[in-house]
Design a protein around this motif. Structure first.
Motif, PDB file in Angstrom:
ATOM      1  N   MET A 189       0.709  -1.290  -0.187  1.00 20.66           N
ATOM      2  CA  MET A 189       0.099   0.156   0.049  1.00 20.66           C
ATOM      3  C   MET A 189       0.674   1.394   0.017  1.00 20.66           C
ATOM      4  O   MET A 189       0.509   1.679  -0.935  1.00 20.66           O
ATOM      5  N   GLU A 190       1.256   1.152   0.725  1.00 18.18           N
ATOM      6  CA  GLU A 190       2.337   2.682   1.152  1.00 18.18           C
ATOM      7  C   GLU A 190       3.617   2.471   0.311  1.00 18.18           C
ATOM      8  O   GLU A 190       3.614   3.824  -0.499  1.00 18.18           O
ATOM      9  N   VAL A 191       4.304   1.025  -1.100  1.00 20.40           N
ATOM     10  CA  VAL A 191       4.875   1.587  -1.766  1.00 20.40           C
ATOM     11  C   VAL A 191       4.199   2.285  -2.446  1.00 20.40           C
ATOM     12  O   VAL A 191       4.560   3.441  -4.012  1.00 20.40           O
ATOM     13  N   ILE A 192       3.036   1.625  -3.357  1.00 20.40           N
ATOM     14  CA  ILE A 192       2.186   2.199  -4.545  1.00 20.40           C
ATOM     15  C   ILE A 192       1.765   3.376  -3.767  1.00 20.40           C
ATOM     16  O   ILE A 192       1.846   4.487  -4.843  1.00 20.40           O
ATOM     17  N   PHE A 193       1.730   4.035  -3.033  1.00 23.68           N
ATOM     18  CA  PHE A 193       0.793   5.240  -2.595  1.00 23.68           C
ATOM     19  C   PHE A 193       2.234   6.422  -2.848  1.00 23.68           C
ATOM     20  O   PHE A 193       2.576   7.463  -3.601  1.00 23.68           O
ATOM     21  N   VAL A 194       3.934   5.751  -2.343  1.00 24.23           N
ATOM     22  CA  VAL A 194       4.970   6.895  -2.846  1.00 24.23           C
ATOM     23  C   VAL A 194       5.150   7.086  -3.323  1.00 24.23           C
ATOM     24  O   VAL A 194       4.647   8.342  -4.532  1.00 24.23           O
ATOM     25  N   ILE A 195       5.192   5.807  -4.272  1.00 21.85           N
ATOM     26  CA  ILE A 195       5.955   5.671  -6.022  1.00 21.85           C
ATOM     27  C   ILE A 195       4.316   6.622  -6.883  1.00 21.85           C
ATOM     28  O   ILE A 195       4.785   8.110  -7.683  1.00 21.85           O
ATOM     29  N   SER A 196       3.342   6.681  -6.662  1.00 23.47           N
ATOM     30  CA  SER A 196       2.234   6.735  -7.316  1.00 23.47           C
ATOM     31  C   SER A 196       2.258   8.081  -7.482  1.00 23.47           C
ATOM     32  O   SER A 196       1.783   9.376  -8.118  1.00 23.47           O
ATOM     33  N   SER A 197       2.421   8.501  -6.256  1.00 19.88           N
ATOM     34  CA  SER A 197       2.192  10.551  -5.567  1.00 19.88           C
ATOM     35  C   SER A 197       3.069  11.115  -6.197  1.00 19.88           C
ATOM     36  O   SER A 197       2.902  12.149  -6.749  1.00 19.88           O
ATOM     37  N   LEU A 198       4.865  10.240  -6.290  1.00 21.84           N
ATOM     38  CA  LEU A 198       5.598  11.426  -7.046  1.00 21.84           C
ATOM     39  C   LEU A 198       4.493  11.742  -8.879  1.00 21.84           C
ATOM     40  O   LEU A 198       5.558  12.549  -9.119  1.00 21.84           O
ATOM     41  N   VAL A 199       4.585  10.243  -8.946  1.00 25.46           N
ATOM     42  CA  VAL A 199       4.453  10.397 -10.134  1.00 25.46           C
ATOM     43  C   VAL A 199       3.656  11.709 -10.831  1.00 25.46           C
ATOM     44  O   VAL A 199       4.011  11.798 -11.637  1.00 25.46           O
ATOM     45  N   CYS A 200       2.610  10.939  -9.919  1.00 25.39           N
ATOM     46  CA  CYS A 200       1.492  12.556  -9.837  1.00 25.39           C
ATOM     47  C   CYS A 200       2.144  13.857  -9.764  1.00 25.39           C
ATOM     48  O   CYS A 200       1.875  15.129 -10.113  1.00 25.39           O
ATOM     49  N   VAL A 201       2.979  13.628  -8.427  1.00 25.09           N
ATOM     50  CA  VAL A 201       3.496  15.679  -8.116  1.00 25.09           C
ATOM     51  C   VAL A 201       4.369  15.702  -9.687  1.00 25.09           C
ATOM     52  O   VAL A 201       4.296  16.490  -9.983  1.00 25.09           O
ATOM     53  N   LEU A 202       5.194  14.757 -10.829  1.00 24.99           N
ATOM     54  CA  LEU A 202       6.015  15.003 -11.697  1.00 24.99           C
ATOM     55  C   LEU A 202       5.155  15.625 -12.996  1.00 24.99           C
ATOM     56  O   LEU A 202       5.249  16.953 -12.767  1.00 24.99           O
ATOM     57  N   GLY A 203       4.311  14.795 -12.516  1.00 25.37           N
ATOM     58  CA  GLY A 203       3.038  15.396 -13.885  1.00 25.37           C
ATOM     59  C   GLY A 203       3.055  16.850 -13.460  1.00 25.37           C
ATOM     60  O   GLY A 203       2.598  17.463 -14.426  1.00 25.37           O
ATOM     61  N   THR A 204       2.248  16.972 -12.612  1.00 27.59           N
ATOM     62  CA  THR A 204       1.588  18.354 -12.428  1.00 27.59           C
ATOM     63  C   THR A 204       3.187  19.130 -12.599  1.00 27.59           C
ATOM     64  O   THR A 204       2.510  20.053 -13.058  1.00 27.59           O
ATOM     65  N   VAL A 205       4.108  19.337 -12.134  1.00 27.72           N
ATOM     66  CA  VAL A 205       5.469  20.093 -12.638  1.00 27.72           C
ATOM     67  C   VAL A 205       5.938  20.374 -13.802  1.00 27.72           C
ATOM     68  O   VAL A 205       5.239  21.352 -14.167  1.00 27.72           O
ATOM     69  N   ILE A 206       5.015  19.183 -14.917  1.00 32.92           N
ATOM     70  CA  ILE A 206       4.561  19.379 -15.793  1.00 32.92           C
ATOM     71  C   ILE A 206       3.582  20.074 -16.566  1.00 32.92           C
ATOM     72  O   ILE A 206       4.218  21.112 -17.593  1.00 32.92           O
ATOM     73  N   LEU A 207       3.155  19.494 -15.364  1.00 29.62           N
ATOM     74  CA  LEU A 207       1.784  20.373 -16.370  1.00 29.62           C
ATOM     75  C   LEU A 207       2.005  22.813 -16.567  1.00 29.62           C
ATOM     76  O   LEU A 207       1.691  23.042 -17.018  1.00 29.62           O
ATOM     77  N   ILE A 208       1.998  22.374 -15.340  1.00 25.47           N
ATOM     78  CA  ILE A 208       2.611  23.852 -14.601  1.00 25.47           C
ATOM     79  C   ILE A 208       3.977  24.542 -15.388  1.00 25.47           C
ATOM     80  O   ILE A 208       3.667  25.758 -15.408  1.00 25.47           O
ATOM     81  N   THR A 209       5.210  24.211 -16.075  1.00 24.33           N
ATOM     82  CA  THR A 209       5.780  24.772 -16.349  1.00 24.33           C
ATOM     83  C   THR A 209       5.948  25.384 -17.419  1.00 24.33           C
ATOM     84  O   THR A 209       6.703  25.391 -18.666  1.00 24.33           O
ATOM     85  N   GLN A 210       5.462  23.255 -18.682  1.00 18.10           N
ATOM     86  CA  GLN A 210       5.886  23.412 -19.995  1.00 18.10           C
ATOM     87  C   GLN A 210       5.118  25.257 -20.526  1.00 18.10           C
ATOM     88  O   GLN A 210       3.850  24.703 -20.869  1.00 18.10           O
ATOM     89  N   ARG A 211       5.618  25.146 -21.378  1.00 13.65           N
ATOM     90  CA  ARG A 211       5.503  26.181 -21.990  1.00 13.65           C
ATOM     91  C   ARG A 211       4.245  25.511 -23.710  1.00 13.65           C
ATOM     92  O   ARG A 211       3.281  26.466 -23.867  1.00 13.65           O
ATOM     93  N   ASN A 212       5.174  24.669 -24.510  1.00 14.65           N
ATOM     94  CA  ASN A 212       4.320  23.802 -25.203  1.00 14.65           C
ATOM     95  C   ASN A 212       2.535  23.180 -24.851  1.00 14.65           C
ATOM     96  O   ASN A 212       3.017  22.768 -23.652  1.00 14.65           O
ATOM     97  N   ALA A 213       2.204  23.514 -25.304  1.00 18.79           N
ATOM     98  CA  ALA A 213       0.758  23.430 -24.658  1.00 18.79           C
ATOM     99  C   ALA A 213       0.517  21.095 -24.944  1.00 18.79           C
ATOM    100  O   ALA A 213      -0.023  20.920 -23.923  1.00 18.79           O
ATOM    101  N   VAL A 214       1.171  20.551 -26.077  1.00 20.54           N
ATOM    102  CA  VAL A 214       1.219  19.180 -25.918  1.00 20.54           C
ATOM    103  C   VAL A 214       1.672  18.711 -25.122  1.00 20.54           C
ATOM    104  O   VAL A 214       1.749  17.688 -24.152  1.00 20.54           O
TER     105      VAL A 214
END
Lengths: 231, 108
Positions: A1-26
């Motif tokens: 459980m914890e392992v899944i949560f840690v990995i997927s929350s890191l993935v989630c935050v990574l995606g969020t950072v890409i979303l709010i920093t990338q200039r290219n909309a795609v």
């Protein structure tokens, strides 16, 4: 459980950072997709497998494709970009630099800063203030929130079977339990949502139609841009 | 050990990031995408509360109502994105830009 949560929350935050920093909309949309997959993993670690699958189907499947469609057929540059103001994506070429081979070579080098949006101070202040307030509220939650309560009687965890010889236990958050909740607990809300989606489909079709007879707003308007950019 | 507070904090982080996206972007499509991220963060916190208080409610209505509400939020988000993108397409057809400032005035 914890392992899944840690990995997927890191993935989630990574995606969020890409979303709010990338200039290219795609690329930003790709970040949103990564964040959706990550949060599906978070749902899985919270014993909500049905929600996790629905998340992937609806958000990562349908919504992402819809966003991609609209991104592909709109011009995502802003008005400032098109006027060629400094700092804009499609800035006006600097001709003196363009004929200097050294400067061209320097400009052609990949610079990651070209692809990242400048931080917006006011928006950052508001968002960080919100984050601080909400984390303070989370920190102040009563001690009951320090640990997850056990699953209710008659339910089994989706990932790990808790009790020995637990023969006929409904999986918590599984399809059976969720569908029983929908159709035995909240059938009216379910029907109302179907009405809502029907109305949304009708509205979307009506709004996106072109050349409605007699309605001026639905004709294509091409603005004369040459007058603005000529001088 | 997985704590509810940790998950709620993750939801808060995602919500603030989405809020930053909504406030900082000029493109309407990007604003909608950040809005989806905010709704997603709310979904995470709803599922957390649902899992935490699952044993306290009476029967099915109590144990899964948070997850049901998450499904409702997903449906509303899908409808909202459909309508929103249709509006963006309609505005784009008139003004040839997806800049949010182009929709500042509803008239013409």
């Amino acid at each position: 459980m914890e392992v899944i949560f840690v990995i997927s929350s890191l993935v989630c935050v990574l995606g969020t950072v890409i979303l709010i920093t990338q200039r290219n909309a795609v690329y930003a949309l790709l970040g949103l997709l990564i964040a959706f997959f990550g949060s599906a993993g978070v749902f899985l670690s919270l014993n909500a497998p049905f929600i996790a699958v629905a998340q992937i189907l609806i958000y990562a499947g349908a919504l992402a494709v819809m966003f991609l469609f609209v991104l592909m057929f709109t011009d995502t540059r802003t008005r400032l970009d098109r006027l060629g103001l400094p700092g804009a994506v499609g800035a006006r070429p600097n001709w003196k630099r363009a004929f200097d081979p050294k400067a061209v070579e320097k400009a052609m080098k990949f610079n990651p800063l070209d692809h990242i949006l400048l931080p917006q101070p006011l928006a950052a202040v508001i968002a960080v203030a919100f984050l601080l307030c909400s984390s303070f509220a989370i920190y102040k939650l009563p001690a009951a929130y320090n640990e997850f309560k056990p699953l209710p009687d008659g339910y089994d965890s989706i990932l790990f079977t808790s009790g020995a010889g637990a023969g006929r236990l409904m999986k918590y958050g599984g399809t059976e339990a969720v569908s029983k909740t929908i159709f035995e607990g909240f059938p009216l809300a379910f029907e109302v949502v179907s009405l809502l989606i029907f109305a949304a489909v009708l509205g979307a079709v009506l709004l996106a139609r072109r050349h409605l007879a007699g309605i001026p707003g639905t004709q294509d308007v091409v603005q004369p841009e040459s007058s603005e950019s000529s001088h | 050990m997985l704590e509810p507070k940790t998950v709620l904090f993750l939801a808060a982080v995602l919500f603030s990031a989405g809020m930053y996206g909504v406030l900082s972007r000029r493109n309407m499509i990007m604003i909608l995408m950040s809005l989806e991220l905010m709704l997603n963060a709310v979904n995470i916190s709803l599922v957390t509360y649902s899992r935490h208080w699952a044993g306290q409610g009476a029967g099915l209505m109590g144990s899964h109502s948070g997850q049901f509400f998450t499904l409702m939020v997903m449906a509303v988000a899908a409808a909202e994105v459909g309508i929103g993108l249709a509006i963006i397409v309609a505005i784009y057809r008139r003004t040839q830009t997806a800049d949010a400032d182009s929709a500042a005035e509803l008239k013409n």
